[in-house]
Structures are given as structure tokens and as C-alpha cells.
Motif scaffolding. Sequence first.
Motif, PDB file in Angstrom:
ATOM      1  N   LYS A 263       3.677  -6.693 -14.245  1.00 10.06           N
ATOM      2  CA  LYS A 263       4.083  -5.334 -13.881  1.00 10.06           C
ATOM      3  C   LYS A 263       4.714  -5.371 -12.492  1.00 10.06           C
ATOM      4  O   LYS A 263       4.056  -5.073 -11.494  1.00 10.06           O
ATOM      5  N   PRO A 264       5.972  -5.761 -12.407  1.00  5.81           N
ATOM      6  CA  PRO A 264       6.626  -5.881 -11.086  1.00  5.81           C
ATOM      7  C   PRO A 264       6.544  -4.571 -10.301  1.00  5.81           C
ATOM      8  O   PRO A 264       6.911  -3.514 -10.809  1.00  5.81           O
ATOM      9  N   ARG A 265       6.069  -4.658  -9.079  1.00  6.70           N
ATOM     10  CA  ARG A 265       5.908  -3.487  -8.230  1.00  6.70           C
ATOM     11  C   ARG A 265       6.314  -3.824  -6.805  1.00  6.70           C
ATOM     12  O   ARG A 265       6.168  -4.958  -6.355  1.00  6.70           O
ATOM     13  N   SER A 266       6.810  -2.822  -6.104  1.00  6.35           N
ATOM     14  CA  SER A 266       7.080  -2.954  -4.677  1.00  6.35           C
ATOM     15  C   SER A 266       6.285  -1.875  -3.948  1.00  6.35           C
ATOM     16  O   SER A 266       5.636  -1.034  -4.577  1.00  6.35           O
ATOM     17  N   VAL A 267       6.337  -1.893  -2.638  1.00  4.57           N
ATOM     18  CA  VAL A 267       5.601  -0.925  -1.829  1.00  4.57           C
ATOM     19  C   VAL A 267       6.591  -0.001  -1.142  1.00  4.57           C
ATOM     20  O   VAL A 267       7.566  -0.458  -0.535  1.00  4.57           O
ATOM     21  N   ASP A 268       6.345   1.294  -1.241  1.00  2.00           N
ATOM     22  CA  ASP A 268       7.182   2.299  -0.597  1.00  2.00           C
ATOM     23  C   ASP A 268       6.632   2.541   0.811  1.00  2.00           C
ATOM     24  O   ASP A 268       5.537   3.068   0.970  1.00  2.00           O
ATOM     25  N   TYR A 269       7.408   2.155   1.805  1.00  2.00           N
ATOM     26  CA  TYR A 269       6.951   2.286   3.190  1.00  2.00           C
ATOM     27  C   TYR A 269       7.387   3.617   3.823  1.00  2.00           C
ATOM     28  O   TYR A 269       7.166   3.835   5.016  1.00  2.00           O
ATOM     29  N   ASP A 270       7.997   4.470   3.054  1.00  2.00           N
ATOM     30  CA  ASP A 270       8.472   5.747   3.581  1.00  2.00           C
ATOM     31  C   ASP A 270       7.350   6.776   3.596  1.00  2.00           C
ATOM     32  O   ASP A 270       6.536   6.844   2.671  1.00  2.00           O
ATOM     33  N   CYS A 271       7.284   7.540   4.643  1.00  2.00           N
ATOM     34  CA  CYS A 271       6.382   8.688   4.724  1.00  2.00           C
ATOM     35  C   CYS A 271       4.902   8.270   4.665  1.00  2.00           C
ATOM     36  O   CYS A 271       4.106   8.853   3.933  1.00  2.00           O
ATOM     37  N   ILE A 272       4.534   7.266   5.443  1.00  4.93           N
ATOM     38  CA  ILE A 272       3.145   6.811   5.492  1.00  4.93           C
ATOM     39  C   ILE A 272       2.375   7.637   6.524  1.00  4.93           C
ATOM     40  O   ILE A 272       2.754   7.685   7.694  1.00  4.93           O
ATOM     41  N   PRO A 273       1.296   8.303   6.127  1.00  4.13           N
ATOM     42  CA  PRO A 273       0.509   9.058   7.103  1.00  4.13           C
ATOM     43  C   PRO A 273      -0.283   8.123   8.007  1.00  4.13           C
ATOM     44  O   PRO A 273      -0.652   7.017   7.604  1.00  4.13           O
ATOM     45  N   SER A 274      -0.532   8.565   9.224  1.00  2.00           N
ATOM     46  CA  SER A 274      -1.331   7.763  10.161  1.00  2.00           C
ATOM     47  C   SER A 274      -2.141   8.692  11.044  1.00  2.00           C
ATOM     48  O   SER A 274      -1.873   9.898  11.125  1.00  2.00           O
ATOM     49  N   ALA A 275      -3.144   8.136  11.699  1.00  8.20           N
ATOM     50  CA  ALA A 275      -4.023   8.942  12.545  1.00  8.20           C
ATOM     51  C   ALA A 275      -4.491   8.130  13.737  1.00  8.20           C
ATOM     52  O   ALA A 275      -4.528   6.901  13.696  1.00  8.20           O
ATOM     53  N   VAL A 276      -4.830   8.831  14.787  1.00  2.06           N
ATOM     54  CA  VAL A 276      -5.487   8.246  15.954  1.00  2.06           C
ATOM     55  C   VAL A 276      -6.813   8.980  16.110  1.00  2.06           C
ATOM     56  O   VAL A 276      -6.835  10.196  16.292  1.00  2.06           O
ATOM     57  N   PHE A 277      -7.920   8.244  16.016  1.00  4.44           N
ATOM     58  CA  PHE A 277      -9.233   8.871  16.082  1.00  4.44           C
ATOM     59  C   PHE A 277      -9.692   8.991  17.535  1.00  4.44           C
ATOM     60  O   PHE A 277     -10.726   8.471  17.942  1.00  4.44           O
TER      61      PHE A 277
END
Length: 448
Positions: free
Chosen positions: A330-344
Motif C-alpha cells: 500500500k504505497p503511501r507518502s506523508v503530507d507535511y502540510d498544515c501540521i499542528p504544533s504546540a509549546v507547553f
Amino acid sequence: MATFDFDLVVIGGGSGGVRAARIAAGHGARVALAEEHLLGGTCVIRGCVPKKLFVYGSHFAEDLRDARRFGWRVPTPEFDWITLRDNVLSEVMRLEGLYRQTLGNAGVTIYGQRATLSGEHEVTLDDGTVLTAAKILIATGARPALPPIPGTDLGITSNEVFHIDHLPERIIITGGGYIANEFAGIFNKLGSKVTLLNRTSTMLRGYDEQIRDRLIQISTLKGIDIRFEAQIERIEKADDASLNVMIANGEEIPTDCVLFATGRLPNSAGMGLEDLGVEFDPVGAIVVDERFRTAVPSIFAVGDVINRVQLTPVAIREGHAFADTEFGGKPRSVDYDCIPSAVFSHPPLAAVGLTEAQAREQFGGAKIYTSDFRPMRNVLADRNERALYKMVCHPETHRVLGLHMIGPDAPEILQAAAVAVKAGLTKDAFDDTVALHPSMAEELVLMR
């Protein structure tokens, strides 16, 4: 066809490596994993998990004080560093055991040793054992970077901070990223005098400027001494076993502990990759294509060692995509667009999508909506600390390009809102949604 001991050997037992090993085994592959330390990698052992538990622990300083305003007769609290430290480390070991159990149940063979590559299909363990594999996955993560100054051996990094024997009365944290700001908040709330030294004029690069400025303002009011363009020249030990930190302007700052939070570098050296023809970028990250293949057809890499996005959920997705592609059909790639992030930090901030500056650069303008408010709890607690939510929209279509937040529970709120940004919803979709009242999250649909 060549016969190998395994279909896949994974070097590195962090988030990406463990996920890749488990999924590949689930697809029927014969999998081995070599990890010289504990399973779980940076996130579980010396990063996200213990850090978040320390954040929780430090929050009680404010919670106990606020409780009095809500009618609770709270005696003067006493904090015991050893109790928090040991309980956190106990939880880390519990999770490590679960990782080991999960891999074992999946049929993965675990080798608790350092591994290096001795051929395109060959891995050699520290005890001399040689393993052969059709494919080899490098998932060795990253390590804290240290500045090239005299006295770095007198300081600690995020690797050691969870193991120190006592809470320092004074601590200098050097760095301007999420690790520096998170530990500044932790130690400040636990009672240490915190000095945060940033060698540039910008903190938390990549986050929206308004949100960064709000964190700096709040942190300063909480008593954190933040200094910009403050470059450490050297560290010396004083006669009383404390430390003296000399900065470039000639000032000498006494302290009890120095924590280096000056970035992270890929763990790619000394593994034999260079001899096999694997390529690296200028910081030592392994160069891979969209299917995580290196220049050597049998060698792959995922996670922080490829330095695309140094976040645990990204490494997990990369490991999963690799296993599905190479062993699941099942060939798949990773979408790096619009990744949420946080600083605790204290308070935490969270973001997804474009900042205002990025939107203006890409689209020549932006529609900005904000909500600057004092959370209900802070009002009754008699704290003036304000939250700030910011929405960045396309100047013509009104599609939401980014959401940026600072305030209590911001990461928890943003996770759901990030789905809307990823889906390309417009400001009208938020406006048409009925507010959930009373809540902080309702400000997302009330911004003007």
C-alpha cells in the motif's frame, strides 16, 4: 534470490522505528529492532512524556494559589522535587515496558545493543553478532546540540534534566525554542529563579509574532528574566560548586545550573553510513526521497534523523508509511502540510497553518481576526493573564490559512480546530457554528 536473516532490521527504538517495526511485522515481515538504550526514544524516555508530566506538576503552583479564590482553605504547600522526579521516571519505565510488550506481541526480535552498518544488507551489533536483512531502516532520532564554548561539560541538556538530584535555586536556560521556553516555565513555577538567554533577537521562530510577543510579556510578568542577543562565552565552576556564566557583553551571571536548549542534531554519524554511500545534508540529516529511500536502495530512514519535521507524530506517520509501502503493498507518502504544533509553556501556545507574515508574503495580504480575552477562571482567580486567539484568512476567498493561540488548554482546543484548517474551511464556516458557552473554545467562532 539472496537469503537474509530478516526482511527488515530497524536501528533505533523511538517512535518512528517502533511504529515501522510493528506495522511491518503485522504485514508478515520478519523484523528485528536494535536499540542500545530504552525503547520509546526521545519522546517517551527524555522528551514529550516526562516533560509534559513536569508541566502538569508545575501547574499545581498556580492551581493551589487559585484554589483559595474559589473557597478552598489550602495550607501553604511544600514541593518535593525527588517525589516528582521519581514518579515521572517510574511512569517512563512503565511505558517502556509497554513498548517492549507491544513489539514482542507483534513478533519483532529485539536486540538491546548498539548497531552499525557493515554492508548494504548487513548490521553488526556491539557483541559482534551480524544480522542480514533485505532492508534496513535508520530511525536513530536526534540529540541535543551543544555550543562550542569552554565549560559545556558543566551544564546539562534535556537528556539529563529529568534526573538531577535537586531543584536548583537558580537556573540559566540558553536557547529560544520550544524546549527552552517549556523548561523556563516549569522551573519558574517550581520556584527556581530562571534566566533565559537567547543569542538572537527572536524567540520561537516559526510561530506568529503576536503570539510570541504575548508569551514573552506573560513570562516576564511571571518573573522569568529573558535576555535577547545574549551569547554565552564560557562557563566556570566557582569555589562553592556553583557556576559562573560569562556572556559576550562582559557580564557574569552566577547560577546553580545551566540547561542547554540550543537545538537538536540528527544521530547519523559513526554508523557506517558514510562508507556505504548514504548522503547527508549540511547538518548531518540523512537525505531520503518521498518513500524514505536513501542513495543506497536497501537502506531507508525516518524520523528526526532525516530532519524534515522534528515531531513525534510525524515520525510515527513516516514509520507507518514506510512499512505500508515496503511490506504492505500500500504505497503511501506523508503530507507535511498544515501540521499542528504546540509549546507547553506557561501558558501554552499552539498553532496550525500560516502565520500572518507568511500569508501576506504568499498571497499579498491577509484578513486577520482576533480574540483577546481574560479566561473566566483567571477573572475569579484575580489574575490579569490574558489569552489571545488569532485567525489568518485568505484575503479574497476567506479560507482559513492559519490558527494561532496562547492561553489555558490551547493545544487541546487547537487539535480539533486544526481539522477545519486542513479541510480548507472558510471563516463563514466558523461564523455559522453555534458557540459552546461558556468555554474558551467558543472564542474560535466569535472572532471579529
